[in-house]
Design a protein around this motif. Structure first.
Motif, PDB file in Angstrom:
ATOM      1  N   LEU A 157      12.021  65.028 -17.139  1.00 24.62           N
ATOM      2  CA  LEU A 157      13.255  65.787 -16.900  1.00 24.62           C
ATOM      3  C   LEU A 157      14.438  64.849 -16.665  1.00 24.62           C
ATOM      4  N   ILE A 158      14.188  63.731 -15.993  1.00 27.37           N
ATOM      5  CA  ILE A 158      15.243  62.727 -15.790  1.00 27.37           C
ATOM      6  C   ILE A 158      15.699  62.166 -17.130  1.00 27.37           C
ATOM      7  N   ASN A 159      14.752  61.784 -17.951  1.00 25.22           N
ATOM      8  CA  ASN A 159      15.098  61.197 -19.252  1.00 25.22           C
ATOM      9  C   ASN A 159      15.796  62.196 -20.167  1.00 25.22           C
ATOM     10  N   LYS A 160      15.455  63.470 -20.044  1.00 29.41           N
ATOM     11  CA  LYS A 160      16.070  64.491 -20.889  1.00 29.41           C
ATOM     12  C   LYS A 160      17.571  64.637 -20.628  1.00 29.41           C
ATOM     13  N   GLN A 161      18.045  64.160 -19.499  1.00 30.49           N
ATOM     14  CA  GLN A 161      19.483  64.247 -19.204  1.00 30.49           C
ATOM     15  C   GLN A 161      20.281  63.277 -20.079  1.00 30.49           C
ATOM     16  N   GLN A 162      19.618  62.272 -20.627  1.00 33.46           N
ATOM     17  CA  GLN A 162      20.236  61.298 -21.528  1.00 33.46           C
ATOM     18  C   GLN A 162      21.528  60.717 -20.944  1.00 33.46           C
ATOM     19  N   SER A 163      21.446  60.342 -19.685  1.00 38.65           N
ATOM     20  CA  SER A 163      22.614  59.766 -19.023  1.00 38.65           C
ATOM     21  C   SER A 163      22.841  58.324 -19.469  1.00 38.65           C
ATOM     22  N   ASP A 164      24.058  57.860 -19.223  1.00 38.50           N
ATOM     23  CA  ASP A 164      24.401  56.472 -19.570  1.00 38.50           C
ATOM     24  C   ASP A 164      23.711  55.473 -18.653  1.00 38.50           C
ATOM     25  N   VAL A 165      23.480  55.872 -17.408  1.00 38.33           N
ATOM     26  CA  VAL A 165      22.867  54.982 -16.439  1.00 38.33           C
ATOM     27  C   VAL A 165      22.053  55.825 -15.462  1.00 38.33           C
ATOM     28  N   ILE A 166      20.974  55.235 -14.936  1.00 36.27           N
ATOM     29  CA  ILE A 166      20.147  55.887 -13.916  1.00 36.27           C
ATOM     30  C   ILE A 166      20.225  55.043 -12.650  1.00 36.27           C
ATOM     31  N   LEU A 167      20.516  55.688 -11.526  1.00 34.54           N
ATOM     32  CA  LEU A 167      20.672  54.997 -10.256  1.00 34.54           C
ATOM     33  C   LEU A 167      19.697  55.579  -9.233  1.00 34.54           C
ATOM     34  N   PHE A 168      18.895  54.699  -8.654  1.00 31.76           N
ATOM     35  CA  PHE A 168      17.920  55.107  -7.649  1.00 31.76           C
ATOM     36  C   PHE A 168      18.360  54.588  -6.287  1.00 31.76           C
ATOM     37  N   THR A 169      18.481  55.499  -5.303  1.00 36.43           N
ATOM     38  CA  THR A 169      19.094  55.120  -4.024  1.00 36.43           C
ATOM     39  C   THR A 169      18.097  54.996  -2.873  1.00 36.43           C
ATOM     40  N   GLY A 170      16.921  54.416  -3.143  1.00 44.06           N
ATOM     41  CA  GLY A 170      16.075  53.937  -2.055  1.00 44.06           C
ATOM     42  C   GLY A 170      14.930  54.834  -1.612  1.00 44.06           C
ATOM     43  N   ASP A 171      13.994  54.216  -0.885  1.00 44.54           N
ATOM     44  CA  ASP A 171      12.726  54.785  -0.423  1.00 44.54           C
ATOM     45  C   ASP A 171      11.798  55.046  -1.608  1.00 44.54           C
ATOM     46  N   MET A 172      11.348  53.967  -2.203  1.00 46.48           N
ATOM     47  CA  MET A 172      10.377  54.035  -3.289  1.00 46.48           C
ATOM     48  C   MET A 172       8.995  54.388  -2.745  1.00 46.48           C
ATOM     49  N   VAL A 173       8.690  53.930  -1.527  1.00 49.37           N
ATOM     50  CA  VAL A 173       7.376  54.155  -0.923  1.00 49.37           C
ATOM     51  C   VAL A 173       7.547  54.717   0.487  1.00 49.37           C
ATOM     52  N   ASN A 174       6.412  55.105   1.081  1.00 50.94           N
ATOM     53  CA  ASN A 174       6.422  55.509   2.486  1.00 50.94           C
ATOM     54  C   ASN A 174       6.366  54.288   3.392  1.00 50.94           C
ATOM     55  N   ASP A 175       5.461  53.361   3.022  1.00 53.69           N
ATOM     56  CA  ASP A 175       5.258  52.174   3.859  1.00 53.69           C
ATOM     57  C   ASP A 175       4.932  50.917   3.064  1.00 53.69           C
ATOM     58  N   LYS A 176       4.033  51.061   2.065  1.00 49.98           N
ATOM     59  CA  LYS A 176       3.465  49.872   1.425  1.00 49.98           C
ATOM     60  C   LYS A 176       3.655  49.893  -0.085  1.00 49.98           C
ATOM     61  N   ALA A 177       3.828  48.704  -0.637  1.00 45.91           N
ATOM     62  CA  ALA A 177       4.078  48.571  -2.071  1.00 45.91           C
ATOM     63  C   ALA A 177       2.923  49.127  -2.904  1.00 45.91           C
ATOM     64  N   VAL A 178       1.700  49.041  -2.383  1.00 43.02           N
ATOM     65  CA  VAL A 178       0.539  49.498  -3.159  1.00 43.02           C
ATOM     66  C   VAL A 178       0.610  50.997  -3.460  1.00 43.02           C
ATOM     67  N   GLU A 179       1.368  51.743  -2.674  1.00 42.33           N
ATOM     68  CA  GLU A 179       1.516  53.179  -2.922  1.00 42.33           C
ATOM     69  C   GLU A 179       2.158  53.445  -4.285  1.00 42.33           C
ATOM     70  N   MET A 180       2.949  52.499  -4.742  1.00 35.30           N
ATOM     71  CA  MET A 180       3.678  52.685  -5.995  1.00 35.30           C
ATOM     72  C   MET A 180       2.847  52.298  -7.207  1.00 35.30           C
ATOM     73  N   GLU A 181       1.806  51.551  -7.013  1.00 34.71           N
ATOM     74  CA  GLU A 181       1.048  51.024  -8.153  1.00 34.71           C
ATOM     75  C   GLU A 181       0.494  52.107  -9.085  1.00 34.71           C
ATOM     76  N   PRO A 182      -0.038  53.236  -8.570  1.00 37.85           N
ATOM     77  CA  PRO A 182      -0.539  54.261  -9.501  1.00 37.85           C
ATOM     78  C   PRO A 182       0.556  54.935 -10.318  1.00 37.85           C
ATOM     79  N   TRP A 183       1.812  54.755  -9.908  1.00 35.26           N
ATOM     80  CA  TRP A 183       2.918  55.467 -10.543  1.00 35.26           C
ATOM     81  C   TRP A 183       3.839  54.538 -11.323  1.00 35.26           C
ATOM     82  N   THR A 184       3.507  53.256 -11.349  1.00 33.25           N
ATOM     83  CA  THR A 184       4.363  52.273 -12.011  1.00 33.25           C
ATOM     84  C   THR A 184       4.560  52.589 -13.492  1.00 33.25           C
ATOM     85  N   ALA A 185       3.492  52.949 -14.167  1.00 32.04           N
ATOM     86  CA  ALA A 185       3.590  53.230 -15.609  1.00 32.04           C
ATOM     87  C   ALA A 185       4.523  54.406 -15.875  1.00 32.04           C
ATOM     88  N   LEU A 186       4.462  55.424 -15.015  1.00 30.01           N
ATOM     89  CA  LEU A 186       5.325  56.596 -15.201  1.00 30.01           C
ATOM     90  C   LEU A 186       6.791  56.231 -15.009  1.00 30.01           C
TER      91      LEU A 186
END
Length: 411
Positions: free
Chosen positions: A189-218
């Motif tokens: 749904l994010i990609n379908k907006q076809q915006s010029d730029v995508i900006l992410f404003t923080g809190d990628m994880v709850n606590d630890k970097a490993v939480e993001m590993e299963p979702w990195t490919a997505l």
């Protein structure tokens, strides 16, 4: 068993038993009574088991979060149901006292009035509303992504950026995700907006970097013509969990930074970039987390703007909206647009566009969701893409913001 859990369990059981008095007024079947008791007991036991087996440092997520959400839903049911029954009991007690004082005998009146089925029915119906909403929020609401679109017009926007489109997401909290297909739908749904730029404003994880590993490919699939940029939020620093050493904590933060780079995110740590189009440019600045009320104050706005001219058109990414309120809008530079997140809209509230916009978080944050203007400067506070703590959302849905910049005076 932790003391708080014992106290909470006692309150829960008392409410369940008290509410049962009204429930059996409505339903006479023993099987229905047994079903009522088993549901309350199962929610309590599941929560107790998850708390006892909880490993400190893992963060409140997964099975514990779900068990807590279900337990809390039943607790709210008991509280709301109990309030109505208590009010009825006060009236019943008043009538009992009056009958005593008036000297009425039992044949003349019911000395102590029995519960009225009508009142119990109203009480259960009202109590079922928040109960059902909380369960729905866990089952469907947490992935009920909404695309919110805004147009913002500025006098000094460079002509080439008239119509420039920004997609903002915030507060992913990947450690809470539990449905790959739903998250994939959100990314699409994010990609379908076809915006010029995508900006992410923080809190990628709850606590630890490993939480993001299963979702990195997505999240690596996010793409925009001018790139994907990010900043850190308060949860990204690992401050809310335990670490064997400071070195391990520092390594976790570095791992998260490396993951963002691997996904194609350009992480702005108190620095800036220029977005260019047709020989013109606007400044994009990003600061580390800066928050009031005990939150980390790592962000350095002065460092981020070093090398940026006052007359440049400026977009600032800063995770916590209190930074905008306390620092940014009073800075000697004019920050045209600030993008924040952090509040989640508390993941609970009521929003009917043009009519109602309410959440308990408004008592903590003046700027808690949507677009605000102060001193001719704007902020958008994104309601968040993910969730944390309560594993759901009620009324405040996960948000994908699309902002179109417009030049005043241009058709």
């Amino acid at each position: 068993m932790p003391r708080f859990l014992i106290v909470l369990s006692i309150i829960y059981v008392v409410l369940a038993i008290y509410g049962f008095q009204g429930f059996k007024t409505l339903f006479k079947s023993t099987w229905v009574h047994l079903f009522y008791g088993l549901l309350f007991l199962a929610a309590l036991l599941n929560f107790i088991i998850r708390v006892i087996n909880y490993t400190p440092g893992d963060g409140v997520r997964g099975q514990l979060a779900v068990a807590g959400g279900i337990f809390f839903s039943f607790l709210i049911l008991g509280i709301v149901f109990g309030i109505f029954l208590l009010l009825e009991d006060v009236v019943r007690l008043f009538v009992f006292g009056y009958n005593k004082i008036a000297g009425l005998t039992e044949p003349q009146t019911n000395f102590f009035p029995s519960r009225r089925k009508f009142i119990s029915g109203i009480a259960l119906g009202i109590a079922a509303l928040p109960f059902g909403a909380l369960l729905y929020g866990m089952y469907r609401g947490k992935y009920n992504y909404k695309v919110l679109k805004y147009e913002m017009a500025f006098d000094d926007l460079p002509d080439a950026f008239d119509g420039y489109q920004i997609t903002q997401i915030s507060d992913v909290h990947s450690g809470s995700f539990d449905n790959h297909d739903k998250v994939a739908y959100g990314i699409d749904l994010i990609n379908k907006q076809q915006s010029d730029v995508i900006l992410f404003t923080g809190d990628m994880v709850n606590d630890k970097a490993v939480e993001m590993e299963p979702w990195t490919a997505l999240f690596s699939k996010l793409e925009a013509k001018d790139g994907v940029y990010s900043v850190l939020g308060n949860h990204d620093y690992g401050d809310y969990t335990s670490w064997p050493s400071e070195e391990a904590k520092a390594q976790n933060l570095q791992d998260l930074k490396d993951l963002q780079k691997e996904m194609g995110f350009d992480l702005l740590l108190d620095t800036h970039r220029y977005l260019e189009k047709d020989g013109q440019r606007i400044a994009l600045l990003g600061v580390e987390n800066w928050g009031r009320g005990g939150f980390k104050k790592a962000g350095d706005l002065q460092k981020a703007k070093s090398g940026v001219a006052k007359e440049d058109f400026k977009i600032l990414m800063s995770h916590d909206p209190s930074h905008w309120e306390d620092v940014v809008i009073h800075d000697d530079y004019h920050f045209h647009l600030t993008l924040s997140g952090h509040t989640h809209g508390m993941q609970f509230g009521v929003e009917i566009p043009g009519w109602v916009k309410w959440s308990p978080v408004k008592w903590r944050y003046k700027y808690w969701a949507g677009v605000y203007e102060e001193l001719n400067q704007y902020i958008n506070v994104n309601r968040g893409f993910g969730f944390i703590g309560y594993p759901g959302r009620v009324g405040i849905w996960p948000e994908i913001t699309v902002i179109t910049l417009k030049k005043k005076g241009l058709t």
